[in-house]
Design an enzyme around this catalytic site. Structure first.
Site, short mmCIF file in Angstrom:
data_model
loop_
_atom_site.label_atom_id
_atom_site.label_comp_id
_atom_site.label_asym_id
_atom_site.label_seq_id
_atom_site.Cartn_x
_atom_site.Cartn_y
_atom_site.Cartn_z
N GLU A 91 0.88 -1.24 0.00
CA GLU A 91 -0.17 -0.05 0.15
C GLU A 91 0.96 1.10 0.20
O GLU A 91 1.89 1.25 0.49
CB GLU A 91 -0.85 0.18 1.34
CG GLU A 91 -0.99 -0.84 2.26
CD GLU A 91 -1.91 -0.87 3.18
OE1 GLU A 91 -2.49 0.27 3.69
OE2 GLU A 91 -2.27 -1.99 3.57
N CYS A 104 3.48 8.50 0.57
CA CYS A 104 4.25 7.90 1.56
C CYS A 104 4.13 6.27 0.94
O CYS A 104 3.06 5.77 0.52
CB CYS A 104 3.02 7.78 2.82
SG CYS A 104 3.79 6.30 4.02
N CYS A 111 6.38 -6.96 7.58
CA CYS A 111 7.60 -6.27 8.26
C CYS A 111 7.81 -7.46 9.50
O CYS A 111 6.99 -8.10 9.88
CB CYS A 111 7.41 -4.93 9.06
SG CYS A 111 8.47 -4.13 9.73
N CYS A 115 6.31 -4.16 16.02
CA CYS A 115 5.84 -3.28 16.87
C CYS A 115 4.28 -3.47 17.04
O CYS A 115 3.61 -3.82 16.15
CB CYS A 115 5.90 -1.84 16.04
SG CYS A 115 7.83 -1.46 15.63
N CYS A 118 1.51 -1.80 15.38
CA CYS A 118 1.66 -1.36 13.94
C CYS A 118 0.66 -2.53 12.99
O CYS A 118 0.91 -3.84 13.40
CB CYS A 118 2.71 -1.33 13.39
SG CYS A 118 3.23 -1.17 11.77
N GLY A 158 6.78 -1.86 6.01
CA GLY A 158 8.19 -2.55 6.05
C GLY A 158 9.10 -1.62 6.80
O GLY A 158 8.73 -0.23 7.20
N GLU A 159 10.46 -1.93 6.98
CA GLU A 159 11.52 -1.05 7.74
C GLU A 159 12.53 -0.88 6.67
O GLU A 159 13.30 -1.88 6.14
CB GLU A 159 11.92 -2.10 8.96
CG GLU A 159 13.47 -1.75 9.44
CD GLU A 159 13.16 -0.03 9.79
OE1 GLU A 159 12.37 0.25 10.42
OE2 GLU A 159 14.10 0.55 9.36
N LEU A 214 10.49 6.87 17.72
CA LEU A 214 10.92 6.58 19.34
C LEU A 214 9.65 6.02 20.01
O LEU A 214 9.76 5.04 20.78
CB LEU A 214 11.29 8.14 19.57
CG LEU A 214 12.09 8.03 21.00
CD1 LEU A 214 13.32 7.33 21.15
CD2 LEU A 214 12.41 9.33 21.47
N CYS A 332 -0.17 2.66 7.79
CA CYS A 332 0.39 1.74 6.79
C CYS A 332 -0.06 0.36 7.24
O CYS A 332 -0.12 -0.19 8.51
CB CYS A 332 1.92 1.78 7.10
SG CYS A 332 2.39 1.83 8.77
N1 SAH Z 1 9.58 0.70 10.00
C1 SAH Z 1 9.64 2.21 9.98
C2 SAH Z 1 8.63 2.83 8.88
C3 SAH Z 1 7.30 2.48 8.76
S1 SAH Z 1 5.83 3.14 9.96
C4 SAH Z 1 9.45 2.89 11.05
O1 SAH Z 1 9.24 1.96 12.15
O2 SAH Z 1 9.74 3.90 11.41
C5 SAH Z 1 6.06 4.73 9.71
C6 SAH Z 1 5.38 5.24 11.20
O3 SAH Z 1 4.00 4.92 11.62
C7 SAH Z 1 6.38 4.88 12.47
O4 SAH Z 1 6.62 5.76 13.09
C8 SAH Z 1 5.43 3.78 13.13
O5 SAH Z 1 5.77 3.62 14.36
C9 SAH Z 1 3.96 4.60 12.91
N2 SAH Z 1 2.87 3.83 13.28
C10 SAH Z 1 2.67 2.29 12.86
N3 SAH Z 1 1.54 2.11 13.21
C11 SAH Z 1 0.96 3.23 13.88
C12 SAH Z 1 -0.35 3.34 14.46
N4 SAH Z 1 -1.03 2.36 14.53
N5 SAH Z 1 -0.62 4.54 14.91
C13 SAH Z 1 0.22 5.65 14.93
N6 SAH Z 1 1.34 5.44 14.00
C14 SAH Z 1 1.74 4.15 13.67
#
Ligand code: SAH
Length: 342
Positions: A91, A104, A111, A115, A118, A158-159, A214, A332
């Site tokens: 996506e 984006c 991934c 987290c 996510c 993805g990371e 963070l 995402c």
């Molecule tokens: N893997 C990378 C980039 C992808 S996620 C990373 O971790 O930065 C892009 C951003 O969306 C990251 O800051 C992630 O922590 C955040 N994110 C993921 N799920 C989320 C959610 N449910 N609500 C708010 N932010 C979220």
């Protein structure tokens, strides 16, 4: 294995042409044709027919077909679910900001960072994307909408730093003046914090904005939601950020998703403020987007306000991210998860 021509620079395409007995300049012709939208070798009418046949025997042009497209009725944000050549889906989101259109994009199918909040990581990593598959997310949206993209955020599924080489090649390709020619300073790369790769990135000479997810003011809280925190402490992560700032002269952005009852109190804001004091940085506060089957709730409006104001007393540049596409699952991984019934 057939070579993916959309993941190649004009010089590499030139070498391919030479190896097939053609002049080198044909590489540039192929490169330009790809960015004009050619998706089949038969469309390269300036190339000799026998050469085109040879090319399609030895190489391929990857594709991304729009499987679903959702347009937000609130703000016009467009979400795409693309089908790739092997049937996997990714996506991307197209957003209109006053400073230009931002896309984006995803860097992997799924991934493996895990987290807790996510949606992208629910079923783990399927595979990493090739540079071409990152480019296609932009090229196909531009073609569909008839609009140009001027900014890119690598914040989809993805990371990015877990797909390091392909992401670096994508950055150089998307910046190529014969291609999309998007300025590196208009690109943000977001990572959950792979310290070794941050150090590597600092040496690439690519002035992209580094965004760090963070999401916690201390290791204890970070470990509750982000498994990567077990590998590297916040202290190690911030040291890498400082080295990145020293090497590149670029300011860092920190993403902080406020989760009710987890990381959103006034004390947490003080802790975060102390942690980031003296860093050349920017903090992006994001009210967490609640996803299916996870119990994380968005912070109360007042908590967001208090948190932000407290952080500002540390002279830190803070913004609360405007929520775009709230009606179309714009976060995402949500659309793919729904489509695959994950
Ligand atoms: N893997 C990378 C980039 C992808 S996620 C990373 O971790 O930065 C892009 C951003 O969306 C990251 O800051 C992630 O922590 C955040 N994110 C993921 N799920 C989320 C959610 N449910 N609500 C708010 N932010 C979220």
């Amino acid at each position: 294995m057939k070579s993916d021509v959309l993941s190649m620079f004009p010089e590499e395409l030139g070498e391919l042409c030479v190896s097939l007995g053609q002049p080198k300049y044909r590489g540039k012709q192929i490169f330009e044709g790809l960015y004009k939208g050619n998706r089949d070798f038969s469309e390269f009418t300036s190339l000799p027919k026998v050469f085109r046949d040879k090319l399609s025997e030895l190489s391929f042009i990857p594709t991304a077909d729009i499987k679903r497209k959702l347009v937000s009725a609130i703000d016009g944000t467009v979400k795409y679910l693309y089908t790739l050549h092997d049937g996997e889906t990714v996506e991307s989101v197209f957003m209109r900001y006053h400073h230009g259109n931002t896309m984006c994009i995803s860097t992997q199918v799924g991934c493996r960072m895990g987290c807790a909040f996510c949606a992208s990581t629910k079923a783990g990593l399927v595979r990493s994307l090739n540079p071409s598959e990152m480019l296609l997310q932009i090229l196909e949206a531009e073609r569909d909408l008839g609009e140009r993209v001027s900014n890119i955020v690598l914040m989809g599924m993805g990371e990015p730093l877990d797909n390091y080489d392909n992401v670096i090649k994508f950055l150089r390709l998307v910046n190529h003046e014969g291609g999309l020619n998007i300025g590196l300073r208009h690109i943000s790369l977001s990572t959950c914090g792979l310290v070794d790769k941050i150090d590597k990135l600092a040496l690439e000479g690519l002035p992209v904005t580094l965004s760090i997810s963070l999401h916690a003011p201390n290791d204890e809280i970070r470990k509750q939601t982000m498994p990567i925190a077990n590998k590297w402490s916040i202290k190690e992560l911030l040291s890498a950020c400082k080295r990145y700032i020293d090497k590149t002269g670029r300011r860092i952005s920190f993403e902080y998703a406020l989760i009710s009852g987890v990381n959103d109190t006034k004390d947490h804001a003080h802790e975060l403020g102390k942690l980031l004091t003296g860093m050349i940085c920017h903090v992006n506060i994001i009210p967490v987007n609640p996803i299916k089957e996870k119990n994380f709730q968005e912070s109360e409006k007042n908590n967001i306000k208090v948190f932000t104001e407290t952080l500002e007393t540390y002279k830190i540049n803070v913004t609360v991210r405007r929520k775009l596409g709230a009606d179309i699952n714009a976060s995402c991984g949500q659309l793919r998860a729904e489509d695959k019934k994950l």
